[in-house]
Each structure stands twice: as structure tokens, then as C-alpha cells.
Design an enzyme around this catalytic site. Structure first.
Site, PDB file in Angstrom:
ATOM      1  N   ASN A 210       0.856  -1.199   0.000  1.00  0.00           N
ATOM      2  CA  ASN A 210       0.000   0.000   0.000  1.00  0.00           C
ATOM      3  C   ASN A 210       0.891   1.248   0.000  1.00  0.00           C
ATOM      4  OD1 ASN A 210       0.569   0.829   2.832  1.00  0.00           O
ATOM      5  ND2 ASN A 210      -0.366  -1.171   3.256  1.00  0.00           N
ATOM      6  N   ASP A 279      -4.714  -6.239   5.101  1.00  0.00           N
ATOM      7  CA  ASP A 279      -5.814  -7.026   5.675  1.00  0.00           C
ATOM      8  C   ASP A 279      -5.896  -8.401   5.014  1.00  0.00           C
ATOM      9  OD1 ASP A 279      -6.789  -5.116   7.504  1.00  0.00           O
ATOM     10  OD2 ASP A 279      -7.657  -3.988   5.838  1.00  0.00           O
ATOM     11  N   LYS A 289       8.296 -17.594 -10.673  1.00  0.00           N
ATOM     12  CA  LYS A 289       7.532 -16.464 -11.209  1.00  0.00           C
ATOM     13  C   LYS A 289       6.296 -16.946 -11.983  1.00  0.00           C
ATOM     14  CE  LYS A 289       8.122 -12.620 -14.389  1.00  0.00           C
ATOM     15  NZ  LYS A 289       8.962 -12.083 -15.451  1.00  0.00           N
ATOM     16  N   LYS A 341     -11.669  -3.311  18.981  1.00  0.00           N
ATOM     17  CA  LYS A 341     -10.312  -3.825  19.203  1.00  0.00           C
ATOM     18  C   LYS A 341      -9.824  -3.579  20.630  1.00  0.00           C
ATOM     19  CE  LYS A 341      -9.190  -3.207  14.300  1.00  0.00           C
ATOM     20  NZ  LYS A 341      -8.129  -3.181  13.285  1.00  0.00           N
TER      21      LYS A 341
HETATM   22  O1  PMT Z   1       3.088   6.063   6.530  1.00  0.00           O
HETATM   23  P1  PMT Z   1       2.600   7.421   6.066  1.00  0.00           P
HETATM   24  O2  PMT Z   1       2.796   7.633   4.599  1.00  0.00           O
HETATM   25  O3  PMT Z   1       3.150   8.522   6.916  1.00  0.00           O
HETATM   26  O4  PMT Z   1       1.001   7.455   6.270  1.00  0.00           O
HETATM   27  C1  PMT Z   1       0.458   7.390   7.564  1.00  0.00           C
HETATM   28  C2  PMT Z   1      -0.752   6.458   7.635  1.00  0.00           C
HETATM   29  C3  PMT Z   1      -1.892   7.076   6.821  1.00  0.00           C
HETATM   30  C4  PMT Z   1      -0.417   5.071   7.099  1.00  0.00           C
HETATM   31  C5  PMT Z   1      -1.103   6.352   9.159  1.00  0.00           C
HETATM   32  O5  PMT Z   1      -1.353   7.626   9.662  1.00  0.00           O
HETATM   33  C6  PMT Z   1      -2.316   5.432   9.367  1.00  0.00           C
HETATM   34  O6  PMT Z   1      -3.463   5.835   9.306  1.00  0.00           O
HETATM   35  N1  PMT Z   1      -2.046   4.124   9.678  1.00  0.00           N
HETATM   36  C7  PMT Z   1      -3.061   3.100   9.800  1.00  0.00           C
HETATM   37  C8  PMT Z   1      -3.525   2.684   8.449  1.00  0.00           C
HETATM   38  C9  PMT Z   1      -4.458   1.494   8.508  1.00  0.00           C
HETATM   39  O7  PMT Z   1      -4.052   0.411   8.208  1.00  0.00           O
HETATM   40  O8  PMT Z   1      -5.634   1.756   8.962  1.00  0.00           O
HETATM   41  P2  PMT Z   1      -6.782   0.585   9.131  1.00  0.00           P
HETATM   42  O9  PMT Z   1      -8.000   1.354   9.420  1.00  0.00           O
HETATM   43  O10 PMT Z   1      -6.766  -0.311   7.965  1.00  0.00           O
HETATM   44  O11 PMT Z   1      -6.315  -0.215  10.406  1.00  0.00           O
HETATM   45  C10 PMT Z   1      -6.672   0.191  11.718  1.00  0.00           C
HETATM   46  C11 PMT Z   1      -5.623  -0.188  12.712  1.00  0.00           C
HETATM   47  O12 PMT Z   1      -5.482  -1.624  12.761  1.00  0.00           O
HETATM   48  C12 PMT Z   1      -4.246   0.353  12.416  1.00  0.00           C
HETATM   49  O13 PMT Z   1      -3.670   0.777  13.639  1.00  0.00           O
HETATM   50  C13 PMT Z   1      -3.504  -0.838  11.828  1.00  0.00           C
HETATM   51  O14 PMT Z   1      -2.101  -0.767  12.141  1.00  0.00           O
HETATM   52  C14 PMT Z   1      -4.161  -2.008  12.556  1.00  0.00           C
HETATM   53  N2  PMT Z   1      -4.147  -3.263  11.784  1.00  0.00           N
HETATM   54  C15 PMT Z   1      -4.797  -3.386  10.601  1.00  0.00           C
HETATM   55  C16 PMT Z   1      -4.807  -4.608   9.952  1.00  0.00           C
HETATM   56  C17 PMT Z   1      -4.118  -5.680  10.523  1.00  0.00           C
HETATM   57  N3  PMT Z   1      -4.084  -6.881   9.924  1.00  0.00           N
HETATM   58  N4  PMT Z   1      -3.501  -5.551  11.702  1.00  0.00           N
HETATM   59  C18 PMT Z   1      -3.499  -4.356  12.337  1.00  0.00           C
HETATM   60  O15 PMT Z   1      -2.903  -4.224  13.424  1.00  0.00           O
END
Ligand code: PMT
Length: 402
Positions: A210, A279, A289, A341
Site C-alpha cells: 500500500n 488485511d 515467477k 479492538k
Molecule cells: O506512513 P505514512 O505515509 O506517513 O502514512 C500514515 C498512515 C496514513 C499510514 C497512518 O497515519 C495510518 O493511518 N495508519 C493506519 C492505516 C491502517 O491500516 O488503517 P486501518 O483502518 O486499515 O487499520 C486500523 C488499525 O489496525 C491500524 O492501527 C492498523 O495498524 C491495525 N491493523 C490493521 C490490519 C491488521 N491486519 N492488523 C493491524 O494491526
């Protein structure tokens, strides 16, 4: 920052502007700071150590081997007790040594040993200041999280007029008071930050990932380290330099990140998950490949483990903070994630618009906590947002303790 009661190490190197460091010492002492002066051998050619001793009312250090207190090792003791390090004036030579890890005198050994924030006020001839080697060394120090107090333009002792004159002592103090986020209010705390994207392998040449650059997570790690925390950064692949005083564990996939975070989790006090974790990952990875064929290609995906949710179930004393990258209904989705969570707080950022999110140097965040707080942190540099998030976390942790 209020300088009263702060322990400030003032490093003085050998330039004519060393005389201004006397006024600086006097003004910092009058502000109530406990000032410890370390001079290079060349600085002592310009001003006598006795002058600084009288102004600071503390012993002045010029020699690594001049141990004034047998029960302590002076450079380690000073490095550990400093709330803040100020180098004024800083010569091109000192900048060069620091950027190359050279520790051959009292000042440079103390500088390499300290984890306190370091403010560098350069002073030199205008052409020296513009020399590519000096620019490269300053860039290196900037990348490592050292802070610069830019020299003024004006008449220089060498006869030239231009940039290179040490900023006036009053201005240096004003800048420190305004800029220094160096309250060491996280000393003794273990902070784990995750940052960057994950890469989910398809075959030896392809992966899913991503847009995360890691900037937000690295800014949090750097800010926490500046504030005295013992910081572990679990980082997906990024191009960013490691902030000073931070331990980094490099990972690639969501599964690697899960294992690294679980290994470190039990002894953490604060965990902040700024990483953009995949996710889904390919249900099958291919050893060779994938060859292209006519028609479409379907790759089956399976869910990765939600690391944050796993931590929410496992947490005991830890203060657990998530991030939520949302494109719409940010607060409602954020609050949903906070509750589902079992988080203590979540930082919601809206992605896909100006002012923040992926890749940007700035971010705009809404900090939500489990008590219903909703604090808007308007668009600012990610480092500033990081410090504001830490301020909120500290407030919430104090409230939890009551
Ligand atoms: O890295 P930059 O370019 O500076 O950008 C910053 C950012 C936008 C990436 C950062 O500020 C941000 O928002 N990070 C979380 C992005 C994200 O994955 O959001 P989410 O809504 O999909 O996940 C929610 C939370 O669950 C996050 O804390 C994520 O780390 C966590 N998660 C998600 C999926 C997973 N399998 N395990 C997790 O722990």
C-alpha cells in the site's frame, strides 16, 4: 518549554563566536537552568574555561580524562543527565565529526553518548557554510533528528558579509523555549511503534502493498525518543533513516509484524500502531515467477491476523493506540475500531485528501479515547502531530492512574 530546572549541556567549539556562549550561559543560568559547559580544546583558546565556570557555577569540562568525580564517568554522567544539549557556536569541524561518528574529545564522546535532543547553532565563514561537505554533514545530522538553529546573515569576523553568524543568545533561548519539545516526560517508559506498509508476497518478483511511507510512525518514534522513552520501532519496508535513539526491527509481511510485535509486547507501556498492515494476503505464494497467459488471472486472498485486535485481547497494563485511515465517516468508523479492538485511543486520519494521510509530510488527526474524548489536531508537520498525540496519551494515562 520552561527552561527552569532543566539540565542543559552547552557544547562550545573553537570559533570567535565562543564569546557569545558566555552571554548564553549567563542568560540560561538566570532562567533557572542547570548549565554544564563542555569546551573543545580550540574553544579554550578563545575563552577561558574559568569564565564559563563562574557564569554557570558548575565545573567546566575540556578533557575526557579529567575525571572530577571518581565515582562517576563524566561524559556518561553528563550525557545521561542532560534534558537538552545545545551546541553554540558549532564549527564546521564539530559538525563533520558528529556526522561521521568521531568521538575523540570530551564534547564529542558526550554527544555520542547522549539520548537528549541536540540543538546545533552553527557559526562559520559564509563559504564554509556553503561547502558541499558541510551541507552533506548537516543533512546527515538533520536526518538523524538533530535540530538546527540557523545562523544569521550579517557581518562576519572574517570580514565577509553573509550567512554564518551565530544567532544572538536571546534568540537562541527564545527558539529553545518555543521549539524544544524536550520535556523528558517519557523517561523510563517503553514505547513500541509500528510504521510503514507491509508486503505480501505473490511470487519471487511480485507482492501486494500500500501507499504508506512510514513517515507518521517514524515521527512518533522520534518524538517519543526525544522525550526520553525507550523506543522500539517495528517497521515495514521504507526509505526513511532511523531516528536517533530508536531500536528498529525490520519486517516485511503482516505475519512478520505480528510476530515482532508479540515478542516485544509484554514489557511495553505504550503501543502505537501507525503501520498500514495488509488485511489480506495471497492464500498461496508461488516459488517461481507466475507466467502470463491469455485471459485474466484470479489470485485468492485470505485474511491476515488483525495485530491490533490480538493486542487488545492480550493487553494488561499497556496503553494501546491504533490508527484508522478512513476516506469517509472517519469518526464513526474510528470509534467502531476503538471499541471492537479494545483500544485506549485511536488516531483517525482521513486519507485521499490534501493536508495529510499517506506519503505527505503533514497530517491531520482526530484523537478519540475510550472515555469519549474527540480532539481535533489540525494539519501540521507529522513530527508536531506526533508530539500532540503523545501529549494526549500522557494525559489519558495520568487520568487512568487516578
Ligand atoms: O506512513 P505514512 O505515509 O506517513 O502514512 C500514515 C498512515 C496514513 C499510514 C497512518 O497515519 C495510518 O493511518 N495508519 C493506519 C492505516 C491502517 O491500516 O488503517 P486501518 O483502518 O486499515 O487499520 C486500523 C488499525 O489496525 C491500524 O492501527 C492498523 O495498524 C491495525 N491493523 C490493521 C490490519 C491488521 N491486519 N492488523 C493491524 O494491526
Amino acid at each position: 518549554m520552561n527552561l527552569a530546572g532543566k539540565t542543559i549541556c552547552l557544547g562550545v567549539s573553537g570559533g570567535i563566536a565562543a564569546y557569545k556562549a558566555c552571554a548564553l550561559t549567563s542568560k540560561l543560568t538566570q532562567k533557572g537552568a542547570d548549565v554544564h559547559v563542555i569546551m573543545t580544546k580550540h574553544a579554550a583558546e578563545f575563552v577561558s574555561p574559568l569564565t564559563f565556570q563562574a557564569l554557570s557555577r558548575n565545573p567546566v569540562y575540556t578533557d575526557t580524562f579529567d575525571e572530577k568525580h571518581p565515582e562517576k564517568i563524566a561524559h556518561i554522567d553528563l550525557a545521561d543527565k542532560a534534558d537538552l544539549f545545545l551546541l553554540a557556536p558549532t564549527t564546521a569541524n564539530l559538525i563533520g565529526k558528529l556526522a561521521n561518528g568521531i568521538a575523540d574529545d570530551m564534547l564529542t564522546t558526550t554527544l555520542l553518548a547522549t539520548e537528549a535532543p541536540v540543538y546545533i547553532a552553527p557559526a562559520m565563514n559564509v563559504h564554509m557554510y556553503a561547502h558541499p561537505a558541510v551541507i552533506r554533514n548537516m543533512q546527515q545530522l538533520d536526518d538523524w533528528g538533530y535540530h538546527f538553529i540557523e545562523p544569521e546573515a550579517g557581518y562576519l569576523a572574517c570580514g565577509y558579509v553573509g550567512k554564518g553568524r551565530l544567532e544572538e543568545p536571546e534568540s537562541i533561548i527564545r527558539i529553545l523555549e518555543q521549539r524544544a519539545e524536550s520535556v523528558r516526560d517519557l523517561t523510563g517508559q517503553h514505547v513500541l511503534v509500528t510504521a510503514g506498509p507491509t508486503q505480501e508476497t505473490v511470487d519471487p518478483v511480485r507482492f501486494f502493498t500500500n501507499h504508506s511511507s512510514g513517515k507518521m510512525g517514524y515521527a512518533l518514534a522520534e518524538a517519543a525518543a526525544d522525550r526520553g522513552a525507550d523506543v522500539t520501532l517495528v517497521s515495514g519496508p521504507t526509505q526513511l533513516p532511523l531516528p536517533r535513539g530508536v531500536k528498529r526491527i525490520d519486517v516485511k509481511s503482516a505475519e512478520d509484524m505480528l510476530q515482532a510485535v508479540l515478542t516485544a509486547f509484554d514489557h511495553q507501556d505504550i503501543v502505537i500502531k501507525a503501520a498500514a498492515v495488509a488485511d489480506y494476503r495471497p492464500a498461496q505464494t508461488f516459488d517461481s515467477k507466475l507466467k502470463k497467459k491469455d485471459g485474466g488471472l484470479t489470485i485468492e486472498l485470505e485474511r491476515t491476523t488483525d495485530i491490533l485486535q490480538t493486542l487488545g485481547q492480550r493487553k494488561q497494563h499497556q496503553f494501546l493506540v491504533g490508527f484508522a485511515a478512513e476516506t469517509n465517516d472517519a469518526v464513526a468508523y474510528g470509534r467502531g475500531k476503538l471499541e471492537r479492538k479494545r483500544l485506549d485511543a485511536i488516531c483517525v486520519n482521513t486519507v485521499g485528501q490534501a493536508g495529510g494521510g499517506f506519503q505527505s509530510d503533514n497530517n491531520e488527526v482526530i484523537y478519540l479515547n475510550k472515555e469519549g474524548k474527540e480532539k481535533h489536531l489540525p494539519s501540521a508537520a507529522k513530527k508536531q502531530i506526533a508530539n500532540q498525540i503523545l501529549d494526549e496519551i500522557i494525559l489519558d494515562m495520568e487520568a487512568d492512574r487516578k
